[in-house]
Motif scaffolding. Sequence first.
Motif, PDB file in Angstrom:
ATOM      1  N   THR A 177       0.843  -1.002   0.016  1.00  0.00           N
ATOM      2  CA  THR A 177      -0.068   0.108   0.037  1.00  0.00           C
ATOM      3  C   THR A 177       0.752   1.217   0.089  1.00  0.00           C
ATOM      4  O   THR A 177       0.350   2.232  -0.343  1.00  0.00           O
ATOM      5  CB  THR A 177      -0.774  -0.064   1.179  1.00  0.00           C
ATOM      6  OG1 THR A 177      -0.237  -0.024   2.413  1.00  0.00           O
ATOM      7  CG2 THR A 177      -1.905  -1.235   1.019  1.00  0.00           C
ATOM      8  N   HIS A 196       4.515   1.025  -6.305  1.00  0.00           N
ATOM      9  CA  HIS A 196       4.068   1.910  -7.014  1.00  0.00           C
ATOM     10  C   HIS A 196       2.883   1.372  -8.234  1.00  0.00           C
ATOM     11  O   HIS A 196       2.344   2.220  -8.721  1.00  0.00           O
ATOM     12  CB  HIS A 196       4.994   2.564  -7.571  1.00  0.00           C
ATOM     13  CG  HIS A 196       5.837   3.573  -6.793  1.00  0.00           C
ATOM     14  ND1 HIS A 196       6.509   4.629  -7.402  1.00  0.00           N
ATOM     15  CD2 HIS A 196       6.149   3.308  -5.696  1.00  0.00           C
ATOM     16  CE1 HIS A 196       7.150   5.243  -6.088  1.00  0.00           C
ATOM     17  NE2 HIS A 196       7.029   4.537  -5.155  1.00  0.00           N
ATOM     18  N   ILE A 222       2.096   8.897  -0.999  1.00  0.00           N
ATOM     19  CA  ILE A 222       1.825   8.021  -1.717  1.00  0.00           C
ATOM     20  C   ILE A 222       0.939   8.600  -2.936  1.00  0.00           C
ATOM     21  O   ILE A 222       0.528   7.769  -3.985  1.00  0.00           O
ATOM     22  CB  ILE A 222       1.074   6.699  -1.194  1.00  0.00           C
ATOM     23  CG1 ILE A 222      -0.471   7.325  -0.822  1.00  0.00           C
ATOM     24  CG2 ILE A 222       1.705   5.975  -0.222  1.00  0.00           C
ATOM     25  CD1 ILE A 222      -1.193   6.032  -0.208  1.00  0.00           C
ATOM     26  N   GLU A 278      -3.294   9.040  -6.576  1.00  0.00           N
ATOM     27  CA  GLU A 278      -3.681   8.128  -7.459  1.00  0.00           C
ATOM     28  C   GLU A 278      -3.707   6.763  -6.696  1.00  0.00           C
ATOM     29  O   GLU A 278      -4.447   5.757  -6.467  1.00  0.00           O
ATOM     30  CB  GLU A 278      -2.429   8.019  -8.561  1.00  0.00           C
ATOM     31  CG  GLU A 278      -2.833   6.816  -9.587  1.00  0.00           C
ATOM     32  CD  GLU A 278      -1.678   6.735 -10.610  1.00  0.00           C
ATOM     33  OE1 GLU A 278      -1.837   6.538 -11.603  1.00  0.00           O
ATOM     34  OE2 GLU A 278      -0.402   7.149 -10.049  1.00  0.00           O
ATOM     35  N   ARG A 279      -2.485   6.452  -5.960  1.00  0.00           N
ATOM     36  CA  ARG A 279      -2.347   5.180  -5.158  1.00  0.00           C
ATOM     37  C   ARG A 279      -3.261   5.245  -3.785  1.00  0.00           C
ATOM     38  O   ARG A 279      -3.702   3.964  -3.542  1.00  0.00           O
ATOM     39  CB  ARG A 279      -0.677   5.149  -4.599  1.00  0.00           C
ATOM     40  CG  ARG A 279       0.262   4.666  -5.721  1.00  0.00           C
ATOM     41  CD  ARG A 279       1.394   4.380  -5.243  1.00  0.00           C
ATOM     42  NE  ARG A 279       2.279   5.566  -5.177  1.00  0.00           N
ATOM     43  CZ  ARG A 279       3.326   5.757  -4.554  1.00  0.00           C
ATOM     44  NH1 ARG A 279       3.642   4.756  -3.758  1.00  0.00           N
ATOM     45  NH2 ARG A 279       3.996   6.729  -4.264  1.00  0.00           N
ATOM     46  N   ARG A 281      -6.202   3.817  -5.632  1.00  0.00           N
ATOM     47  CA  ARG A 281      -5.875   2.629  -5.754  1.00  0.00           C
ATOM     48  C   ARG A 281      -6.258   1.569  -4.572  1.00  0.00           C
ATOM     49  O   ARG A 281      -6.784   0.356  -4.428  1.00  0.00           O
ATOM     50  CB  ARG A 281      -4.468   2.179  -6.291  1.00  0.00           C
ATOM     51  CG  ARG A 281      -3.870   0.888  -6.370  1.00  0.00           C
ATOM     52  CD  ARG A 281      -2.446   0.714  -6.306  1.00  0.00           C
ATOM     53  NE  ARG A 281      -1.976   0.884  -4.995  1.00  0.00           N
ATOM     54  CZ  ARG A 281      -0.602   1.212  -4.779  1.00  0.00           C
ATOM     55  NH1 ARG A 281       0.214   0.735  -5.683  1.00  0.00           N
ATOM     56  NH2 ARG A 281      -0.254   1.371  -3.513  1.00  0.00           N
ATOM     57  N   ASN A 282      -5.519   1.991  -3.305  1.00  0.00           N
ATOM     58  CA  ASN A 282      -5.725   1.148  -2.153  1.00  0.00           C
ATOM     59  C   ASN A 282      -6.982   0.930  -1.584  1.00  0.00           C
ATOM     60  O   ASN A 282      -7.714  -0.166  -1.232  1.00  0.00           O
ATOM     61  CB  ASN A 282      -4.778   1.846  -1.029  1.00  0.00           C
ATOM     62  CG  ASN A 282      -3.408   1.840  -1.316  1.00  0.00           C
ATOM     63  OD1 ASN A 282      -2.853   1.124  -2.161  1.00  0.00           O
ATOM     64  ND2 ASN A 282      -2.698   2.769  -0.597  1.00  0.00           N
ATOM     65  N   LEU A 334      -4.181   2.761 -13.631  1.00  0.00           N
ATOM     66  CA  LEU A 334      -3.755   2.197 -12.219  1.00  0.00           C
ATOM     67  C   LEU A 334      -5.079   1.954 -11.514  1.00  0.00           C
ATOM     68  O   LEU A 334      -5.644   0.946 -11.095  1.00  0.00           O
ATOM     69  CB  LEU A 334      -2.565   2.515 -11.567  1.00  0.00           C
ATOM     70  CG  LEU A 334      -2.472   2.041 -10.135  1.00  0.00           C
ATOM     71  CD1 LEU A 334      -1.798   0.741 -10.413  1.00  0.00           C
ATOM     72  CD2 LEU A 334      -1.467   2.980  -9.489  1.00  0.00           C
TER      73      LEU A 334
END
Length: 367
Positions: free
Chosen positions: A235, A239, A312, A315-316, A319-320, A354
């Motif tokens: 997490t 990337h 992070i 975007e991430r 994602r998470n 992503l």
Amino acid sequence: MATSLPNHTDSGQWLAQIRAWAHELGFSQIGVSGVDLSSAEPDLLQWLALGYHGNLHYMERHGLMRARPAELVPGTISVITARMPYLPRATTPPDWQTRELSRLDQPGEGVVSLYARGRDYHKVVRARLRKLCDRIETLVGPFGYRAFSDSAPVLEKELASRSGQGWRGKHSLVLSRDAGSMFFLGEIFVDFALEPTDPVSAHCGTCTACIDICPTGAIVAPGVVDARRCISYLTIENHGPIPEELRPLMGNHIYGCDDCQTICPWNKYAQTTDLPDFDERSPLVGHQLVALFAWDEATFLKNTEGGPIRRINHERWLRNIAVALGNALRQADPEQVQALRAALLSRADHASALVREHVAWALAQRD
């Protein structure tokens, strides 16, 4: 360079004074390690050879320099190690363990690692280590140093355990009989000699609670973690896409994972911090995934200002949360499904491939 090298008596007196100053700055313990970590090199090389570092390529690039403080910072003679507790001031030990474990049974709630709910510890610990160095200079005279807190290729857990901060638990973290593992580590590489402090013996015994609870089986042997399977790595450090086979195992973790620590019996002795820096920030605690997923980038940046989560990026973050929403969707009651699906569909055409990929996976959990 330091004006003089201490004899044994001076070293003890200096360390006593350094400890007193450190406590004033929020550190709970100070230790001293030498710089010969050669006995740790074979395990480090094997860990790297097995690829357990994942895409943390800097670990490979620095190689054995991580185990050689005097190469990393030429002139280093001793390493002062420091421990700083981070359980928020309002925490009521040991109730916090029960509370944190209960969050895992609330699939609609996003769970952020305890250490990440306050100010970025890198900044807090390093700044206070530098203040400590300013005080040390008044004691020993001008000296060369560098301060670290998870900020360079330093074998900080090895240095901590050698200097008596605790022993290496089966989850690989440093454990203390009087403080558990809920603390940050810091180091000061110095160019003068201090008498090393004694290590402590291990007290995990036959307990395997941390290994047993790990959702993804990342603790592959006592003291050995395959980062590629660790939720904290997946997490935060990762990337790219989260491996599909691991997504269902991540539950509602959206930044980091404390499971191996919250289950540890020694953490009933975990200490609370005296610093307001680590107080929980309300937007990060106890909030529903649907609400967190709705944050636009500006809201994300505002709510994570000064904290470690910002690293992070938005975007991430999405994602998470998409993975957690998929896990929630899979086990949701019929009346909850609509809200979860609506949240995911709102990002189905996101500009990031992503994000789109993880949203599509999440929606497929309840076709």
